[in-house]
Every structure is written in C-alpha cells, then in structure tokens.
Design an enzyme around this catalytic site. Structure first.
Site, PDB file in Angstrom:
ATOM      1  N   ARG A 257      11.887 -26.307   2.401  1.00 25.04           N
ATOM      2  CA  ARG A 257      12.377 -26.154   1.034  1.00 25.04           C
ATOM      3  C   ARG A 257      13.829 -26.637   0.918  1.00 25.04           C
ATOM      4  NH1 ARG A 257      11.215 -25.972  -4.297  1.00 25.04           N
ATOM      5  NH2 ARG A 257      12.643 -24.581  -5.431  1.00 25.04           N
ATOM      6  N   GLY A 330      10.662 -17.650  -5.989  1.00 26.38           N
ATOM      7  CA  GLY A 330       9.587 -17.448  -6.971  1.00 26.38           C
ATOM      8  C   GLY A 330       8.217 -17.739  -6.382  1.00 26.38           C
ATOM      9  N   GLU A 353      -2.881   7.164   8.940  1.00 28.44           N
ATOM     10  CA  GLU A 353      -2.762   7.855  10.246  1.00 28.44           C
ATOM     11  C   GLU A 353      -1.489   8.706  10.275  1.00 28.44           C
ATOM     12  OE1 GLU A 353      -4.122   6.299  13.888  1.00 28.44           O
ATOM     13  OE2 GLU A 353      -5.560   4.972  12.915  1.00 28.44           O
ATOM     14  N   THR A 355       1.595   9.840   7.191  1.00 28.93           N
ATOM     15  CA  THR A 355       2.684   9.108   6.522  1.00 28.93           C
ATOM     16  C   THR A 355       3.898   9.087   7.452  1.00 28.93           C
ATOM     17  OG1 THR A 355       3.616  11.113   5.564  1.00 28.93           O
ATOM     18  CG2 THR A 355       1.887   9.991   4.273  1.00 28.93           C
TER      19      THR A 355
HETATM   20  C1  LIG Z   1      -6.311   2.612   2.631  1.00 28.30           C
HETATM   21  C2  LIG Z   1      -6.410   3.938   3.330  1.00 28.30           C
HETATM   22  C3  LIG Z   1      -7.220   4.078   4.448  1.00 28.30           C
HETATM   23  C4  LIG Z   1      -7.343   5.323   5.086  1.00 28.30           C
HETATM   24  N1  LIG Z   1      -8.219   5.466   6.123  1.00 28.30           N
HETATM   25  C5  LIG Z   1      -8.469   6.724   6.598  1.00 28.30           C
HETATM   26  C6  LIG Z   1      -9.548   6.937   7.537  1.00 28.30           C
HETATM   27  O1  LIG Z   1     -10.229   5.988   7.963  1.00 28.30           O
HETATM   28  N2  LIG Z   1      -9.809   8.214   7.932  1.00 28.30           N
HETATM   29  C7  LIG Z   1      -9.083   9.287   7.473  1.00 28.30           C
HETATM   30  O2  LIG Z   1      -9.383  10.392   7.880  1.00 28.30           O
HETATM   31  N3  LIG Z   1      -8.066   9.113   6.599  1.00 28.30           N
HETATM   32  C8  LIG Z   1      -7.751   7.860   6.142  1.00 28.30           C
HETATM   33  N4  LIG Z   1      -6.734   7.676   5.220  1.00 28.30           N
HETATM   34  C9  LIG Z   1      -6.006   8.846   4.733  1.00 28.30           C
HETATM   35  C10 LIG Z   1      -4.526   8.864   5.091  1.00 28.30           C
HETATM   36  O3  LIG Z   1      -4.349   9.156   6.446  1.00 28.30           O
HETATM   37  C11 LIG Z   1      -3.840   9.850   4.130  1.00 28.30           C
HETATM   38  O4  LIG Z   1      -3.769   9.215   2.857  1.00 28.30           O
HETATM   39  C12 LIG Z   1      -2.472  10.267   4.587  1.00 28.30           C
HETATM   40  O5  LIG Z   1      -2.567  11.057   5.744  1.00 28.30           O
HETATM   41  C13 LIG Z   1      -1.680  11.005   3.515  1.00 28.30           C
HETATM   42  O6  LIG Z   1      -2.436  12.011   2.917  1.00 28.30           O
HETATM   43  P1  LIG Z   1      -2.475  12.107   1.312  1.00 28.30           P
HETATM   44  O7  LIG Z   1      -2.824  10.764   0.803  1.00 28.30           O
HETATM   45  O8  LIG Z   1      -3.312  13.262   0.930  1.00 28.30           O
HETATM   46  O9  LIG Z   1      -0.951  12.383   0.891  1.00 28.30           O
HETATM   47  P2  LIG Z   1      -0.230  13.811   0.779  1.00 28.30           P
HETATM   48  O10 LIG Z   1      -0.453  14.585   2.035  1.00 28.30           O
HETATM   49  O11 LIG Z   1      -0.592  14.426  -0.515  1.00 28.30           O
HETATM   50  O12 LIG Z   1       1.296  13.357   0.741  1.00 28.30           O
HETATM   51  C14 LIG Z   1       1.980  12.960  -0.454  1.00 28.30           C
HETATM   52  C15 LIG Z   1       3.444  12.725  -0.105  1.00 28.30           C
HETATM   53  O13 LIG Z   1       4.016  13.954   0.359  1.00 28.30           O
HETATM   54  C16 LIG Z   1       4.596  13.759   1.635  1.00 28.30           C
HETATM   55  N5  LIG Z   1       4.480  15.005   2.415  1.00 28.30           N
HETATM   56  C17 LIG Z   1       3.378  15.774   2.612  1.00 28.30           C
HETATM   57  N6  LIG Z   1       3.671  16.820   3.388  1.00 28.30           N
HETATM   58  C18 LIG Z   1       4.986  16.713   3.705  1.00 28.30           C
HETATM   59  C19 LIG Z   1       5.898  17.487   4.498  1.00 28.30           C
HETATM   60  N7  LIG Z   1       5.490  18.594   5.170  1.00 28.30           N
HETATM   61  N8  LIG Z   1       7.188  17.080   4.588  1.00 28.30           N
HETATM   62  C20 LIG Z   1       7.619  15.966   3.946  1.00 28.30           C
HETATM   63  N9  LIG Z   1       6.795  15.180   3.202  1.00 28.30           N
HETATM   64  C21 LIG Z   1       5.504  15.545   3.087  1.00 28.30           C
HETATM   65  C22 LIG Z   1       3.814  12.617   2.260  1.00 28.30           C
HETATM   66  O14 LIG Z   1       4.540  11.989   3.300  1.00 28.30           O
HETATM   67  C23 LIG Z   1       3.615  11.721   1.052  1.00 28.30           C
HETATM   68  O15 LIG Z   1       4.774  10.942   0.834  1.00 28.30           O
HETATM   69  C24 LIG Z   1      -6.575   6.426   4.612  1.00 28.30           C
HETATM   70  C25 LIG Z   1      -5.725   6.265   3.498  1.00 28.30           C
HETATM   71  C26 LIG Z   1      -5.656   5.061   2.845  1.00 28.30           C
HETATM   72  C27 LIG Z   1      -4.791   4.934   1.622  1.00 28.30           C
END
Ligand SMILES: Cc1cc2nc3c(=O)[nH]c(=O)nc-3n(C[C@H](O)[C@H](O)[C@H](O)COP(=O)(O)OP(=O)(O)OC[C@H]3O[C@@H](n4cnc5c(N)ncnc54)[C@H](O)[C@@H]3O)c2cc1C
Length: 368
Positions: A257, A330, A353, A355
């Site tokens: 570029r 862009g 696995e 957050t």
């Molecule tokens: C595309 C995708 C594929 C997935 N694949 C699988 C799978 O194959 N098998 C499986 O079992 N799961 C799977 N998951 C689930 C994934 O592991 C969960 O989404 C994740 O563990 C978070 O749980 P939650 O979405 O309920 O968020 P929540 O637990 O509701 O969290 C919401 C927010 O609060 C924060 N939070 C929660 N508790 C605390 C704390 N104590 N202190 C500070 N912050 C906190 C979190 O970090 C997050 O920012 C998948 C998720 C996605 C999106």
C-alpha cells in the site's frame, strides 16, 4: 515438520473457504474433510485407542496453524479434545475403547456440555439433572452454547446427581446424539466464529446405561475443571493463531500500500505498530508453549499457567487483530479483506472456556 505440514494443509484446503464459511455461517465441512484425511482432526487421542498420540504441544501447534487460516475450523481439533478429555482423564477402559476409537478414525466428533442458560461463569450452579433408575440414568435439562452441537455424535454432559452437594454432587456422562430424547436448538447468530455451530442441547428423559458415567458419581465437576486446565491452552493456541494470521496479512499489506509516494511500511509509526504486534505475539507464544509442556507433564502449577496463557494470548489476539484492521485503513473495515473477520473471531477467545475475568479469578487462587 508438523507445523509445515499443517500450514500447507491449512493454506491449501482451509483458508480458501474461510471467508465463505463466515459469510454463509456454515459448518466448515471442507476443513473437517481435509483434517480427517490427514489425521489432524483429533490428534490428541492416544495411540492405544487408534489415535495419532500427539502431545499437548503438538496439539497446540495444529490448532494454532488451523486458526491462523480459519478460527471456526480450529474448533474442530480443539473441541474434539475438550469433549473427549473427560473420558481420557477419568473414564473407564470400556468408555475409552468405545468412544475414542471412532473419534480417532473421524467417524464421530465430541462436544462438551457444561454451560447452561443460567450457569455460565458459575458453572456449578447448573440445573441439568441425572436421576438413577436401576442400571440406567435419566437426564433432563438444557445445556447452552454448545460448540459443534448437532454435528458431534458424542457429548460429555455434566449433570447434578446430588443437589445437596453443589459441585460435589455433579457427575459426568457420555451421551450420544442418537439417544432418544436428545435434541438441539437453533444455531446462535454470532459476532464471529460463524462457521462453528453453537446450539442449545436439550435432554428430555434421556435414558442412558449406568456405565456411561465418566468416573465415580460426584466427580464430574472436578473432571470438568481438570479438563479445562489442559484445554484452556488450546484456546490460547487459537488466539495465537488468529493473531499471527492477522499480523502476517497486515505485514504484507503495508509493503504494497502506497501513500505520500511510498509504501506505508516506510513510516516509523507503522513500523512501531508492527514491532509491538510481533512482540506481543511472541510473548503469547512462549507462554502458551510453556503451558502446553506443563499440561503434558502434569506440573503442579498447570492451573495458573493454563489460565495465564489463555488470558494473555486472547487479550493479545484482540489487540493485534484490531491493530491489523487499523493498518489496512478503510479496506480493513470491509469483508473484502480477512482482518475484520479475524478481529471478530478473536473476541470469542476472551469469553469461552471461562471469561478472562474468570481466568484472573483462577490465577489469583493459584498464585505462584
Ligand atoms: C461461541 C461460544 C461457544 C461456546 N462453547 C461452549 C461449549 O462448547 N461448551 C460449554 O459448556 N460452554 C460453551 N460456551 C459457554 C462459555 O464458556 C460461557 O459463555 C462463558 O463461560 C461465560 O458464561 P456466560 O456467558 O453465562 O456469562 P456470565 O457468567 O453471565 O458473565 C457475564 C459477565 O460477568 C463476568 N463475571 C461473572 N462472574 C464474575 C466474577 N465472579 N467476577 C468478575 N466478573 C464476573 C463475566 O466475566 C462476564 O464478563 C460457549 C460460549 C460461546 C459464546
């Protein structure tokens, strides 16, 4: 040699479909076929069960190189390990023989069912139940966000067998897709990894033989957590791969570029960005490979190191892919170039696995 082999395969047979898989939100069948043909779809399965017997580092390199081309496709080797590791770590010899052989042959994939609609970070708050009925267990409940749901033939399912004991009242089971009462929700509409199907799994009076329990009754949650100690490193590998893919693309682009009469790579402001990106990727790689070695050896500090690798590498992936979009200006913001897809795909590595907040909880509880 392994990296060269998987890189050529990924460039020839996976990368060409990555944009279409994302655009059409369809399963990367071409990737599955190519990985199975080269015996790279579930490399972690031990040789005694018909697998390739790859160690944790080799598995990481396979996932990293597939993710460099297409993160959705890298969920194939990654989730095959995630779903089957509970069987490998805690299952009976019969379960290992029965389920690892077809996985190794490419006759059936494995998924991992821990999360539920109301039990994500607090996975022990799950509600899916298993009730004993003679020589059978009867499962009822809903698992959410299950990767490769509907595509996989085998599911490791964590369910409550004794509600009075919270995490110590959870047991793990192998459930088959063909078991009566198993069904799937509609695919989630996601920001990224659109080629990887994510669906709910429903268990409606699913009656399975008692010998499908993985390990002893009440050990399912411990097995699920021990599994994550090893497999978080595979998420670090995905993060590393997508960061490398975005870096490689952006590095090539800035040399082509031209603005102000010269390649933008000649500007120090651009060079410094590339230097930072490369530095972060290399740090993530060293942490990930060191964690993989610890996983293979079963070192006592694996829990800290695996969480650290996943957390660090995924944060790096988000930074590097965002910078790659910036370097393409862009053009980077359009779907005509791969870096915006990589940026969307990178985001999931900070979420699943556990957050990255949860990784920090895990690290804080296991400080070196
Ligand atoms: C595309 C995708 C594929 C997935 N694949 C699988 C799978 O194959 N098998 C499986 O079992 N799961 C799977 N998951 C689930 C994934 O592991 C969960 O989404 C994740 O563990 C978070 O749980 P939650 O979405 O309920 O968020 P929540 O637990 O509701 O969290 C919401 C927010 O609060 C924060 N939070 C929660 N508790 C605390 C704390 N104590 N202190 C500070 N912050 C906190 C979190 O970090 C997050 O920012 C998948 C998720 C996605 C999106």
């Amino acid at each position: 040699m392994l990296r060269d082999a998987i890189r050529s395969l990924a460039e020839a047979k996976i990368a060409p479909y990555a944009a279409a898989v994302d655009e059409e939100a369809r399963f990367p069948q071409e990737a599955l076929d190519a990985l199975v043909a080269s015996d790279l779809h579930a490399v972690h399965v031990p040789e005694e069960y018909g697998g390739a017997g790859a160690d944790a580092l080799a598995t990481v390199i396979v996932i990293e190189e597939v993710a460099r081309a297409c993160v959705s496709s890298s969920l194939i080797p990654a989730v095959n390990k995630l779903g089957s590791l509970p069987v490998i770590l805690s299952g009976s010899e019969e379960l290992k023989k029965k389920y690892l052989a077809p996985l190794a042959k490419g006759d059936g994939m494995f998924s991992y069912c821990l999360s539920e609609p109301d039990a994500g970070s607090d996975a022990a708050g799950m509600k899916t139940k298993a009730v004993r009925d003679g020589d059978f267990w009867i499962l009822n409940g809903v698992k959410r966000w299950i990767t490769n749901a509907g595509v996989s033939d085998y599911y490791t399912v964590m369910a409550v067998t004794d509600p009075s004991k919270r995490s110590k009242g959870i047991s793990a089971f192998v459930v088959e897709k063909s078991d009566p009462g198993v069904s799937f929700g509609a695919p989630e509409k996601k920001l990224g990894i659109k080629g990887s199907p994510t669906r709910e799994v429903y268990f409606d009076n699913v009656r399975i033989p008692a010998d499908r329990m993985i390990g002893e009754e009440g050990t399912g949650f411990a097995t699920a957590m021990a599994t994550l100690d090893h497999t978080r490193i595979t998420i670090a590998a995905q993060a590393l791969g997508v960061a490398q893919g975005a870096f490689d693309y952006a590095k090539g682009y800035v040399q082509e570029r031209k603005q102000f009469g010269k390649p933008i790579a000649d500007f120090q402001g651009i060079q410094f960005m590339l230097a930072d990106m490369a530095m972060k990727i290399e740090a993530a790689r060293q942490l990930t490979y060191a964690a993989a070695a610890k996983s293979e050896r079963g070192d006592s500090d694996l829990t800290f190191q695996g969480a650290a690798a996943k957390c660090f590498a995924s944060d790096v992936a988000m930074e590097v892919t965002t910078d790659a979009v910036q370097l393409l200006g862009g053009y980077g913001y359009t779907r005509d170039y791969p870096v915006e897809r990589m940026m969307r795909d990178a985001k999931i590595t900070q979420i699943y696995e556990g957050t990255n907040q949860v990784q920090r909880i895990v690290m804080a509880r296991n400080l070196p």
